[in-house]
Scaffold this motif. Sequence first.
Motif, PDB file in Angstrom:
ATOM      1  N   ALA A 162      12.503 -15.514  41.103  1.00 31.72           N
ATOM      2  CA  ALA A 162      13.174 -16.306  40.717  1.00 31.72           C
ATOM      3  C   ALA A 162      13.877 -15.149  39.263  1.00 31.72           C
ATOM      4  O   ALA A 162      13.109 -15.030  39.118  1.00 31.72           O
ATOM      5  CB  ALA A 162      13.359 -17.697  40.625  1.00 31.72           C
ATOM      6  N   LEU A 163      15.296 -16.037  38.745  1.00 30.01           N
ATOM      7  CA  LEU A 163      15.594 -14.460  37.298  1.00 30.01           C
ATOM      8  C   LEU A 163      16.469 -15.772  36.839  1.00 30.01           C
ATOM      9  O   LEU A 163      17.577 -16.821  37.634  1.00 30.01           O
ATOM     10  CB  LEU A 163      15.909 -13.408  37.602  1.00 30.01           C
ATOM     11  CG  LEU A 163      17.059 -13.657  38.158  1.00 30.01           C
ATOM     12  CD1 LEU A 163      18.632 -12.794  37.412  1.00 30.01           C
ATOM     13  CD2 LEU A 163      16.858 -12.169  39.168  1.00 30.01           C
ATOM     14  N   ASP A 164      16.566 -16.235  35.532  1.00 31.29           N
ATOM     15  CA  ASP A 164      17.369 -16.854  34.674  1.00 31.29           C
ATOM     16  C   ASP A 164      18.618 -15.665  34.218  1.00 31.29           C
ATOM     17  O   ASP A 164      18.383 -14.802  33.604  1.00 31.29           O
ATOM     18  CB  ASP A 164      16.610 -17.331  33.986  1.00 31.29           C
ATOM     19  CG  ASP A 164      16.064 -18.328  33.590  1.00 31.29           C
ATOM     20  OD1 ASP A 164      16.565 -19.064  34.895  1.00 31.29           O
ATOM     21  OD2 ASP A 164      15.364 -18.316  33.934  1.00 31.29           O
ATOM     22  N   VAL A 165      20.009 -16.018  34.218  1.00 26.56           N
ATOM     23  CA  VAL A 165      21.330 -15.022  33.194  1.00 26.56           C
ATOM     24  C   VAL A 165      21.405 -16.341  32.888  1.00 26.56           C
ATOM     25  O   VAL A 165      22.744 -17.145  32.753  1.00 26.56           O
ATOM     26  CB  VAL A 165      22.088 -14.389  34.798  1.00 26.56           C
ATOM     27  CG1 VAL A 165      23.194 -13.826  33.829  1.00 26.56           C
ATOM     28  CG2 VAL A 165      21.498 -13.838  35.537  1.00 26.56           C
ATOM     29  N   PRO A 166      21.442 -16.284  31.389  1.00 24.85           N
ATOM     30  CA  PRO A 166      22.331 -16.580  30.318  1.00 24.85           C
ATOM     31  C   PRO A 166      24.227 -16.555  30.782  1.00 24.85           C
ATOM     32  O   PRO A 166      24.914 -15.275  30.454  1.00 24.85           O
ATOM     33  CB  PRO A 166      21.892 -16.972  29.487  1.00 24.85           C
ATOM     34  CG  PRO A 166      20.590 -15.995  29.268  1.00 24.85           C
ATOM     35  CD  PRO A 166      20.836 -14.674  30.228  1.00 24.85           C
ATOM     36  N   VAL A 167      24.662 -17.670  30.972  1.00 24.22           N
ATOM     37  CA  VAL A 167      25.849 -17.013  30.976  1.00 24.22           C
ATOM     38  C   VAL A 167      27.252 -18.335  30.087  1.00 24.22           C
ATOM     39  O   VAL A 167      27.072 -19.198  29.833  1.00 24.22           O
ATOM     40  CB  VAL A 167      26.716 -17.489  32.338  1.00 24.22           C
ATOM     41  CG1 VAL A 167      28.564 -17.460  32.251  1.00 24.22           C
ATOM     42  CG2 VAL A 167      25.880 -16.762  33.364  1.00 24.22           C
ATOM     43  N   ARG A 168      28.301 -17.553  29.638  1.00 24.35           N
ATOM     44  CA  ARG A 168      28.790 -18.224  28.237  1.00 24.35           C
ATOM     45  C   ARG A 168      30.599 -18.730  29.024  1.00 24.35           C
ATOM     46  O   ARG A 168      30.922 -17.269  29.096  1.00 24.35           O
ATOM     47  CB  ARG A 168      29.373 -17.675  27.120  1.00 24.35           C
ATOM     48  CG  ARG A 168      30.597 -18.831  26.245  1.00 24.35           C
ATOM     49  CD  ARG A 168      30.610 -17.564  24.732  1.00 24.35           C
ATOM     50  NE  ARG A 168      30.843 -16.873  25.008  1.00 24.35           N
ATOM     51  CZ  ARG A 168      31.748 -15.769  24.065  1.00 24.35           C
ATOM     52  NH1 ARG A 168      30.791 -15.907  22.996  1.00 24.35           N
ATOM     53  NH2 ARG A 168      32.349 -14.581  24.761  1.00 24.35           N
ATOM     54  N   VAL A 169      30.621 -19.771  29.430  1.00 26.58           N
ATOM     55  CA  VAL A 169      32.393 -19.878  29.672  1.00 26.58           C
ATOM     56  C   VAL A 169      32.870 -20.463  28.429  1.00 26.58           C
ATOM     57  O   VAL A 169      33.027 -21.467  28.141  1.00 26.58           O
ATOM     58  CB  VAL A 169      32.289 -20.650  30.959  1.00 26.58           C
ATOM     59  CG1 VAL A 169      33.575 -20.927  31.374  1.00 26.58           C
ATOM     60  CG2 VAL A 169      31.280 -20.275  32.233  1.00 26.58           C
ATOM     61  N   LEU A 170      34.150 -19.381  28.266  1.00 26.55           N
ATOM     62  CA  LEU A 170      34.648 -19.818  27.265  1.00 26.55           C
ATOM     63  C   LEU A 170      36.327 -19.744  28.091  1.00 26.55           C
ATOM     64  O   LEU A 170      37.409 -19.103  29.360  1.00 26.55           O
ATOM     65  CB  LEU A 170      35.063 -19.247  26.343  1.00 26.55           C
ATOM     66  CG  LEU A 170      34.076 -19.259  25.700  1.00 26.55           C
ATOM     67  CD1 LEU A 170      33.902 -18.272  24.729  1.00 26.55           C
ATOM     68  CD2 LEU A 170      33.757 -21.048  25.161  1.00 26.55           C
TER      69      LEU A 170
ATOM     70  N   LEU B 234      37.633 -13.511  33.672  1.00 21.89           N
ATOM     71  CA  LEU B 234      37.517 -11.879  33.308  1.00 21.89           C
ATOM     72  C   LEU B 234      36.269 -12.195  32.694  1.00 21.89           C
ATOM     73  O   LEU B 234      34.755 -13.070  32.329  1.00 21.89           O
ATOM     74  CB  LEU B 234      37.935 -11.474  31.964  1.00 21.89           C
ATOM     75  CG  LEU B 234      37.278 -10.843  31.071  1.00 21.89           C
ATOM     76  CD1 LEU B 234      37.837  -9.371  31.699  1.00 21.89           C
ATOM     77  CD2 LEU B 234      38.120 -10.792  29.039  1.00 21.89           C
ATOM     78  N   CYS B 235      34.825 -11.278  33.080  1.00 26.49           N
ATOM     79  CA  CYS B 235      33.407 -11.363  33.431  1.00 26.49           C
ATOM     80  C   CYS B 235      33.023 -10.519  32.986  1.00 26.49           C
ATOM     81  O   CYS B 235      33.260  -8.953  33.461  1.00 26.49           O
ATOM     82  CB  CYS B 235      32.822 -11.780  34.772  1.00 26.49           C
ATOM     83  SG  CYS B 235      33.735 -12.576  36.402  1.00 26.49           S
TER      84      CYS B 235
ATOM     85  N   MET C 282      26.959 -12.956  30.195  1.00 30.00           N
ATOM     86  CA  MET C 282      27.279 -12.240  30.025  1.00 30.00           C
ATOM     87  C   MET C 282      28.009 -13.437  30.037  1.00 30.00           C
ATOM     88  O   MET C 282      27.936 -14.492  29.428  1.00 30.00           O
ATOM     89  CB  MET C 282      26.979 -13.068  32.464  1.00 30.00           C
ATOM     90  CG  MET C 282      27.000 -12.419  33.043  1.00 30.00           C
ATOM     91  SD  MET C 282      27.496 -11.663  34.815  1.00 30.00           S
ATOM     92  CE  MET C 282      29.388 -12.377  34.722  1.00 30.00           C
ATOM     93  N   MET C 283      29.866 -13.206  29.754  1.00 31.66           N
ATOM     94  CA  MET C 283      30.970 -13.540  29.139  1.00 31.66           C
ATOM     95  C   MET C 283      31.592 -13.832  30.204  1.00 31.66           C
ATOM     96  O   MET C 283      31.894 -12.567  29.984  1.00 31.66           O
ATOM     97  CB  MET C 283      31.142 -12.854  27.735  1.00 31.66           C
ATOM     98  CG  MET C 283      29.858 -12.870  26.548  1.00 31.66           C
ATOM     99  SD  MET C 283      30.794 -12.054  25.272  1.00 31.66           S
ATOM    100  CE  MET C 283      30.860 -10.483  25.805  1.00 31.66           C
TER     101      MET C 283
END
Length: 498
Positions: free
Chosen positions: A19-27, A230-231, A248-249
């Motif tokens: 298991a792992l975490d990925v910070p993701v910002r969604v705009l 857009l990733c 990720m943005m």
Amino acid sequence: MAMIPPADAADFTFALSDALDVPVRVLSDGNLSKWDRRKAPKAVQPWPTADVLPVDGEYLATTTWRQLVTAAAGAGRDLAPWLRKTPAFAVNELIARVAPLQAYLSLKDVPAPLAAAGRRLFVNAVYRHGTERSAHAAFGYHLGMTMAQWLTVGMAGLPATVHLEACGIPALTDPAKKLPDLYGNHVAEGLPWLIEAKARKSLGAAGMRSGQEQLNQASAEIAVPHRQVLCGTVLPEPGRWEDDHLVMMVHTALAGPSPGGGVHSLPDPPSGPGVPPLDESPDELLSVARDQLLVFRALAFGAVQDLRIVPLAETGTEPAGRPGRVGRTRPLERDAGTRELRGLLLDEGVPYEWIRQERGPAVREFVVGRIPGIGVHLGLSRGLYAACARLHQVQADIPGEEPLFSADPFLSRRGEDEVREEMSREARRTYYEREDERLAAARREMARAYATQEVPTGLLRGARLAVERPEAGGLLEARTAETYVAVEPADPILSGRR
């Protein structure tokens, strides 16, 4: 899949060693600026479990290495026009997609909320000190495509993606235009998605604007409402290798007339017991078979190891959280039906043939093999394997006189990358047109093969029935309704954890 713990298993993620975490910002407000690296590590809101992109915000998406490997294997250019004649090279393509991630990434423990895994992805010393700028650029392509596939298919409910040049829209295959990477149809939204993937060191507004321009150029050619996604995957800037993990943005926008009600009020995609089997949905079966044809060719023709038949429980036996056809995986640690099946076989000694006869459709067989060099095990349900065999035969029978489908010395003399790319796209267009002429009859034949699970002689290559305990080999397994994936503890990402 989104590994948000169920209410009755607060320590669920800690039971999964990958298991792992990925910070993701969604705009969705047009802001393409870089995510402040001082704020990105502070994202704590869990990624929602609904199969749509969430509202604007900063999220901590918990997933597994198994899901990222699934994304890596599924993201890339369509090689069907060439592999139909040389299918054994499907193994090479799978290695090319997964190996860069194993070579250049590592997992490190970081502080995290209780519901998260507490591990994040960093680039390792080989990437930092053993590679040149050109290798960094090549890795950025592989990583960007993988993370875009992971987010859209593994986390946001898109059933699958295709490379844009294979989407069947003539205006989007023009080599003179700079267009986005991927295309897919989202079931819940009822909208096509255009997806552009970017990944580089210190990715910011300039790189994101470039991706947005590619999306806008493609949108100008589409006459129906659709979603732009857009990733952007941000690698750390030099000098901060040890401190900055991958983030990720994501920027999204609706293009064309907005559907009434907005995306958040649309119904969930069909995934329950009422969904018709694939043999009753020929178009969907074709889409799923296309998506998994690379894996089929590797298993049927490539130098795979330990080819075997793995029995699993039908996913419909699960009370909730049923995985989709191919994209979002469920770790087998959560597959109660398969745990029961293996308990009957291994603990109680019930003969497999008796279980198969008594339970019938409740037991599904998967054709599974180990991809050499990367230690990844991939598999397909026997029905899908049979359908893929029929699709492969249809493609293999398509004539190919184009120079790029043969060893043409003239092409090698011309040699310019731009010329080769233009000829490649033209050859692909010709191939897809010829394939389309044959697909009407092929759909019916594929549905019949899926229902009967009849595989042409020789394509199972003597695969043995494997019902040994998974812990004996240490495999970390996951599955969807139609696919199987497993990674080994010796995977460099997992064995190299600090």
